[in-house]
Scaffold this active site. Structure first.
Site, mmCIF file in Angstrom:
data_model
loop_
_atom_site.group_PDB
_atom_site.id
_atom_site.type_symbol
_atom_site.label_atom_id
_atom_site.label_comp_id
_atom_site.label_asym_id
_atom_site.label_seq_id
_atom_site.Cartn_x
_atom_site.Cartn_y
_atom_site.Cartn_z
ATOM 1 N N GLU A 495 0.982 -1.259 -0.152
ATOM 2 C CA GLU A 495 -0.295 0.123 0.111
ATOM 3 C C GLU A 495 0.744 0.866 0.073
ATOM 4 O O GLU A 495 0.663 1.850 0.646
ATOM 5 C CB GLU A 495 -0.799 -0.321 1.507
ATOM 6 N N GLU A 590 -4.742 -8.720 0.882
ATOM 7 C CA GLU A 590 -5.861 -8.400 2.306
ATOM 8 C C GLU A 590 -6.563 -8.207 2.111
ATOM 9 O O GLU A 590 -7.460 -7.653 0.807
ATOM 10 C CB GLU A 590 -4.688 -7.247 2.550
#
Ligand code: NAG
Ligand code: NAG
Ligand code: NAG
Ligand code: NAG
Ligand code: NAG
Ligand code: NAG
Length: 897
Positions: A495, A590
């Site tokens: 991220e 995720e």
């Protein structure tokens, strides 16, 4: 100079079924220079910490430590990275001047008798009280424990006169953070990144035949340098490695397999040998492959040997490599259970100078094939393996970041029981031993290194050193871990901010990092996890496999999420990525980010299959609990049920990694003033949250399981709607309340649980009978309990090894007179131990409990608490663990040491 064939055959004729260590010992006996010695430096350390900077030095001035008179050590540390920087043009020169500073802690004469005695691994913050005050220097996002400051570790090293002929290395598996190593008052090296392993050559600084002082400094910024609990100090193992001057280089082997089938496999080996002697060396390198028995940790049958290779290596710093291949017939392949077995091999490399065996080096590996298919997902040895993964942080809950083998194994054992087959090491390199465990137990691993690149997520994070250290950190990481069969993908980012600020720059950095990964290991794909990037952006085009965080199933998406304004909204993206990149495998690196507090049930229950937690549904900002009906999520998350649905709708997706397997320290989400975010399927103590059985029913569909929620102690709710849900792989179920049927339900195609949402509470018994394919499957019952009456203790094992490391995990339950756990009980227990051991930590899994982890007084949380017990090193006998509580009957159990 060549070794005679007869000698080689003699070596091969050594008895099988001996451990490599004993093989090594027996060979070294004939030849005093032979073999390496690796000594774990665990005991005999003295430690002292200052909250400030007590020694006038720093790696590099930062915003939290900008004092002009601090001496920056960066110029002396940077050259440590040279061994992992490919282009000599980019190497860092050693400064001309010697480091002109005399730090008393590094000198042999310094009196450290007032310092604390510690064993390594050690985490200086975890045993201290949580910080208080409204703006603590280390916030709850980082676990609220005093990780900041400078810690000094000192240890005496006694080196024999014989060691004078050896090269002596210090191997540090990881130290938080900016570790720097001094030997006898001289700076020997360091490595800023707290999660990476590094080696320091201390040979030039030591005096053999006498005692030496090793001093290691670790430092954490006073402020936000991490998005979670990082740990503090020498939190992983430290080793002394002694080798003869000609030896297999650091992480000097690389083994991979190809053309893998049940019939045969080709194993490729590369060995690099280093010559640190004064004269050129001619060596013979022999590598033999043995089966490796993970149960006994012994090597077994010899299965192949590589062609002997002759290498000429120039003096003082020369290196030479040998590449070879062998075919292994009928290989025992490595793969994740239950369909595969995690079989391992050990390659034993021997280096001879003339007839002298000068080094022996063991590399464990596995033979397996991986295929990353855009439509069929991951194929291991030709068979599809759906990724039933979890994310794991590096901390071990109440033990902090200090690595412990038993605690790590316990985490994996519970994940195995859950049905997980894959782990993403979020978001930094794990302890090396953890990868030995994933190899041995057969977990697939995404091995990840960076959480930030150039742009910071917290002001003092890795972005500060990214430019200088990205290449050496990434190469060192891959060289250390590339022989582990469990590692299937390298992830060089999570991220990263560049996704949203500068897509083109993100792609440039990704290509740079990807190319390094490919150069260090051409056998595995690479990735970076994207929660922001879209299929039409540049970053995804650089990816070998597509790793999506949350956006696959949508973010802030679905009927219960419509009211949310702000934040990153995404409709489900799996299909869009599949269409844009039809040749690439897609995984959910995720998924979920659902939240719950073990044993806490709140009303009303959302009618949806996934809802963002708020105070009307699922949350209570006063008690800071999140309902364990297991339907509530972070704003950007999805419940397990909704993830399962998306996965069934998009079978081309290779699976997903739940955020997270276990609770970890830091990163609270909905409510502040929590020391863990509660994202885990398993809580910080290791107690199963209700979700455990939901995942287990999905991931182990053959398990005859039915699990009822909630508990059935609801005084005051008589006659009120109190939904009952059941987790099971069954397809039909009938629920009874005090014998009265509440209806027989068939599970719909889009349903992953049975829900009776109109049940009206009355005390008594809930009973569920489930059916699969028309036959009885599994049953469960839950009863209203009596008052709390006594404590009950149980241990995960009845014995503990007295090696100073092994642990026993003792669960305390508050039970009624019939032995049933009393759901909401919160009695305070006092733990004690008699015999040769101690309680190292207690916890109860309650995210809002800020009692220090060392406290022997621990309130039960929803009926449970945990004590972690260790025996004294070298002790034997019986350990008695006792728990007492005012107004309840106490109890004790014995553990054999
Ligand atoms: C700056 O560092 C020096 C050397 O450690 C120390 O003597 C001095 O007190 C520090 N100054 C401030 C303002 O902290
Ligand atoms: C530390 O250990 C030494 C023995 O190695 C002992 O003499 C000393 O008292 C211990 N110090 C403390 C503070 O416990
Ligand atoms: C030997 O193997 C290593 C590691 O796979 C590789 O980088 C190198 O190019 C190979 N060398 C030769 C000569 O094939
Ligand atoms: C990429 O797609 C998103 C929506 O999926 C859109 O908002 C954006 O404008 C597109 N960007 C480009 C450069 O086409
Ligand atoms: C809480 O979430 C529900 C959906 O589950 C939504 O309808 C409601 O508006 C939310 N309440 C607040 C205060 O945001
Ligand atoms: C303990 O439980 C009792 C009864 O449910 C409750 O009244 C009390 O507030 C709880 N105490 C704490 C500290 O949670």
């Amino acid at each position: 100079m060549l070794l005679s064939k007869i000698f080689w055959l003699t070596l091969l004729a050594r008895p099988l079924q001996t451990s490599t260590a004993s093989l090594l010992r027996s060979v070294s006996a004939d030849s005093p220079d032979a073999g390496r010695e690796q000594v774990r430096l665990s005991t005999g350390w003295r430690f002292w910490r200052s909250e400030n900077i007590p020694d006038g030095i720093i790696y590099e001035r930062r915003s939290d430590a900008s004092n002009e008179s601090l001496l920056e050590l960066k110029p002396w540390i940077l050259p440590m990275g040279n061994a992992f920087i490919n282009d000599p043009e980019d190497w860092h020169d050693q400064p001309d001047s010697n480091l002109d500073i005399d730090i008393e802690y590094t000198r042999s004469g310094f009196d450290d008798s007032g310092w604390e005695n510690v064993t390594i691994p050690h985490d200086w913050a975890i045993r201290l009280p949580f910080l208080t005050g409204s703006r603590p220097v280390i916030p709850t996002s980082m676990g609220n424990l005093p990780v900041h400051g400078v810690g000094w570790y000192r240890k005496q090293l006694d080196l024999s006169a014989e060691d004078a002929r050896k090269k002596i290395y210090l191997d540090v598996d990881g130290a938080m953070a900016y570790p720097m190593v001094w030997v006898n008052g001289q700076l020997a090296g360091g490595w800023p990144f707290g999660y990476n392993s590094f080696r320091v050559d201390i040979t030039p600084h030591i005096k053999t035949g006498e005692s030496n002082i090793l001093a290691i400094r670790a430092e954490n910024p006073a402020g936000r340098f991490s998005r979670w609990y990082p740990g503090a100090g020498l939190y992983r193992n430290v080793w002394l490695t002694k080798v003869s001057p000609v030896h297999v280089a650091h992480w000097g082997t690389f083994i991979s397999s190809r053309e893998v089938s049940d019939a045969s496999a080709v194993v490729d080996l590369s060995v690099t040998v280093e010559n640190r002697a004064e004269s050129n060396a001619e060596v013979l390198v022999l590598t033999e492959v043995f089966e490796f028995n993970t149960q006994s940790q012994n090597i077994g049958r010899s299965v192949a040997k590589f062609e002997p290779a002759k290498l000429e290596i120039s003096a003082t710093d020369g290196k030479a490599s040998f590449n070879g291949s062998v075919t292994i017939r009928g290989p025992h392949l490595w793969g994740p259970p239950p369909a595969h077995q995690p079989n391992l091999y050990a390659a034993v490399t021997r280096v001879y100078q003339g007839k002298r065996l000068v080094d022996e080096y063991e590399t464990k590996f596995g033979i397996r094939s991986l295929e990353f298919h855009p439509d069929n997902g991951l194929l291991v040895n030709g068979q599809k393996v759906y990724l039933q993964g979890v994310n794991q942080h590096h901390d071990l809950g109440p033990l902090g970041a200090a690595f412990n083998m038993r605690a790590a194994r316990r985490q994996l054992e519970m994940l195995r029981d859950l049905g997980a087959n894959a782990i993403r090491m979020s978001h930094n390199p794990p302890a090396p031993e953890l990868l030995e465990l994933t190899d041995e137990m057969g977990f697939l691993v995404i091995n990840e290194i960076f959480d930030s690149w150039e742009e910071s997520k917290t002001p003092l994070d890795y972005s500060l050193i990214f430019q200088d250290w990205r290449e050496p950190d990434l190469r060192a990481f891959i060289r250390r871990d590339r022989n582990h069969p469990s590692v299937i993908v390298w992830s060089y980012g999570n991220e990263v901010k560049e996704q949203s600020s500068d897509d083109e720059r993100a792609a440039e950095i990704a290509i740079y990092l990807r190319n390094i990964c490919h150069a260090e290991d051409p056998t595995r794909p690479t990735s970076t996890s994207m929660h922001f990037s879209s299929p039409n952006m540049t970053l995804p085009t650089t990816q070998d496999v597509i790793s999506l965080n949350y956006q696959g199933e949508g973010m802030r998406y679905g009927p219960a999420y419509e009211h949310i304004t702000g934040g990153n909204h995404k409709t489900p993206q799996y299909q869009a990525y599949h269409d844009a990149f039809p040749g690439k495998l897609i995984m959910g690196s995720e998924v979920a980010s659902s939240l719950s507090t073990r044993g806490a049930f709140l009303f009303p229950v959302t009618p949806y299959n996934s809802a963002p937690v708020n105070d009307s549904y699922g949350g209570n900002s006063k008690t800071r609990e999140i309902s364990a009906y297991e339907l509530y999520t972070a704003d950007a998350g999805s419940s397990a049920d909704r993830i399962f649905l998306t996965q069934d709708e998009k079978p081309f997706v290779s699976g997903g990694f739940v955020w997270t397997g276990w609770d970890y320290l830091g990163e609270p989400y909905k409510y502040s003033s929590l020391h863990t975010g509660g994202w885990g399927i398993i809580d910080l103590a290791g107690f199963k949250k209700e979700r455990f059985w939901l995942y287990q029913s999905r991931w182990r569909p053959d398990l005859k399981l039915a699990h009822i929620i909630p508990h059935w102690n609801w005084p005051g709710r008589e006659g009120e709607v109190t939904p009952v849900h059941v987790f099971s792989a069954a397809d039909e179920a009938e629920l009874f309340l005090n014998g009265q049927s509440q209806g027989r339900l068939k599970k719909g195609t889009e349903e992953y649980r049975f829900r009776w949402d109109d049940v009206k509470y009355e005390p008594g018994e809930l009973y569920v009978q489930t059916y699969k394919g028309g036959s009885e499957w599994a049953a469960d019952k839950v009863q209203t309990t009596l008052e709390a009456y006594s404590l009950h203790l149980s241990a995960d094992r009845g014995h503990v090894a007295s090696d100073g490391d092994d642990l026993v995990f003792v669960t305390m339950e508050v039970v009624d007179a019939e032995g049933k756990v009393v759901p909401k009980s919160n009695n305070t227990a006092i733990f004690s131990v008699s015999g040769p051991g101690e309680i190292v930590a207690t916890t109860n899994g309650n995210p809002g409990d800020f009692t220090a982890f060392t406290s022997l007084e621990r309130r039960a949380f929803n009926g449970l608490a945990l004590a972690i017990v260790r025996s004294y090193a070298g002790a034997s006998g019986e350990l008695k663990v006792r728990a007492t509580s005012e107004g309840l009957q106490g109890t004790e159990i014995s553990i054999e040491v």
